[in-house]
Structure formats: structure tokens, C-alpha cells
Design a protein around this motif. Structure first.
Motif, short mmCIF file in Angstrom:
data_model
loop_
_atom_site.label_atom_id
_atom_site.label_comp_id
_atom_site.label_asym_id
_atom_site.label_seq_id
_atom_site.Cartn_x
_atom_site.Cartn_y
_atom_site.Cartn_z
N HIS A 191 40.29 -33.59 -41.54
CA HIS A 191 40.38 -33.05 -40.34
C HIS A 191 39.32 -33.97 -39.54
CE1 HIS A 191 42.53 -29.64 -42.15
NE2 HIS A 191 42.78 -29.26 -40.89
N PRO A 192 39.26 -34.31 -38.19
CA PRO A 192 38.19 -34.73 -37.56
C PRO A 192 37.13 -33.59 -37.51
CG PRO A 192 39.97 -34.76 -36.45
CD PRO A 192 40.42 -34.14 -37.53
N LEU A 193 35.85 -33.84 -37.59
CA LEU A 193 34.80 -32.80 -37.74
C LEU A 193 33.54 -32.93 -36.77
CD1 LEU A 193 34.83 -32.31 -41.81
CD2 LEU A 193 36.01 -30.94 -40.14
N LYS A 221 51.18 -32.71 -45.51
CA LYS A 221 50.80 -32.13 -44.33
C LYS A 221 49.46 -31.89 -44.59
CE LYS A 221 50.50 -27.46 -46.50
NZ LYS A 221 50.20 -26.11 -45.69
N MET A 222 48.91 -31.48 -43.00
CA MET A 222 47.32 -31.48 -42.96
C MET A 222 47.34 -29.75 -43.09
SD MET A 222 44.81 -32.09 -39.73
CE MET A 222 44.11 -33.59 -40.24
N SER A 241 47.29 -28.79 -51.78
CA SER A 241 46.95 -28.14 -50.60
C SER A 241 47.72 -29.09 -49.38
CB SER A 241 45.28 -27.94 -50.16
OG SER A 241 44.86 -29.14 -50.34
N HIS A 242 47.93 -30.17 -49.59
CA HIS A 242 48.30 -31.11 -48.54
C HIS A 242 49.89 -31.49 -48.91
CE1 HIS A 242 44.04 -31.69 -48.41
NE2 HIS A 242 44.35 -31.84 -47.38
#
Length: 157
Positions: free
Chosen positions: A79-81, A14-15, A5-6
Motif C-alpha cells: 500500500h502507498p503509506l 490481490k492487494m 494474504s495476497h
């Protein structure tokens, strides 16, 4: 074969884009099993080990919470959450080992497994750091996700 996925179509990191995902309640529980040895466990005073650096388990819990909040700074594609809850619990498995459980919860578009794994890992490393003057025979044996809910697939071990 599953695609990572990345990794993007151009084979570069990639994010993951979560813009189109639905917001759901996300929960993950990770554990770290740690062998301390009898020498360290014998220093137990009630439910805590006290060293010159301070109370080991209380310090490990605080370090684990801080680590959960810094996961996106440590792991590049996370991700920052906006986290809603973090709980770290340390239990004795027997006279030589402990189990560190890190539970992370939030409502969002992506899971919190990496946050839970990071919290359990850093809590275990903090126990090691605080007890290494007594013995360096400690072993972090197992770090894994034991529960995950709220995404494409749920896990319960």
C-alpha cells in the motif's frame, strides 16, 4: 496451514483490504549487514568514506530514504503509506563490515516492514555502487526485519 494474504479465493494476486483494520502506531526496523573488506574500510576518513562519486554513507542514507518512500511503486502489493518518520543509521561492526539500520514509523492500518527492508536494501546497494571501483569483493550478507510493532504480532530480534 496459513493462507497467503495476497492470494484471493480465485487463486489470483490481490492487494490486502485494510478498510476494517484499526489505525495504530506502526514501527519496523530492518537491517542489512554488509562486508566491505579492509581495503575499503581503510579509506575511512573520520566516520565517512569519500569517493569520486561523493560521501558514501550520506549518499546511501538519502538513497535509502528515497527507496522507503517508493516501496509501493517497487513492490506491487504494498500500500502507498503516509509515512511519519524514516531514519537510516550506518554503523561499523568491525574493521571489515557495516550494519545499516532502517527505521520506519507511521500511524496507519498496515505495517511498514517492507518499507524498512527496502530502505536497508537500497542503502546497502548504494554503498556497493559507490565503492565498487575500489573492490567488488563486497557482500550484502543479511537483510532482515529485527523489530516490528503495531500489528497483529510484534517481532523483536
Amino acid at each position: 496451514m496459513n493462507k497467503f494474504s495476497h492470494i484471493g479465493k480465485d487463486n489470483k494476486p490481490k492487494m490486502v483490504n485494510v478498510i476494517d483494520k484499526s489505525i495504530t502506531k506502526r514501527r519496523a526496523v530492518a537491517q542489512a549487514i554488509m562486508f566491505l573488506g579492509k581495503e575499503i574500510v581503510n579509506l575511512l576518513n573520520g566516520t565517512e568514506i569519500h569517493t569520486k562519486k561523493g560521501p558514501v554513507f550520506q549518499t546511501a542514507i538519502i538513497a535509502g530514504v528515497q527507496a522507503v518512500k517508493k516501496t509501493a511503486d517497487l513492490i506491487p502489493m504494498c500500500h502507498p503509506l503516509p509515512l511519519d518518520g524514516i531514519d537510516i543509521d550506518i554503523q561499523f561492526l568491525d574493521e571489515e563490515a557495516i550494519r545499516i539500520l532502517c527505521t520506519v514509523e507511521m500511524e496507519g492500518k498496515t505495517g511498514v516492514e517492507m518499507e524498512a527492508l527496502t530502505g536497508a536494501s537500497v542503502a546497502a546497494l548504494t554503498v556497493y555502487d559507490m565503492c565498487k571501483a575500489i573492490s567488488q569483493d563486497m557482500i550484502v550478507k543479511e537483510i532482515c526485519v529485527i523489530e516490528k510493532t503495531g500489528g497483529k504480532s510484534d517481532i523483536k530480534k
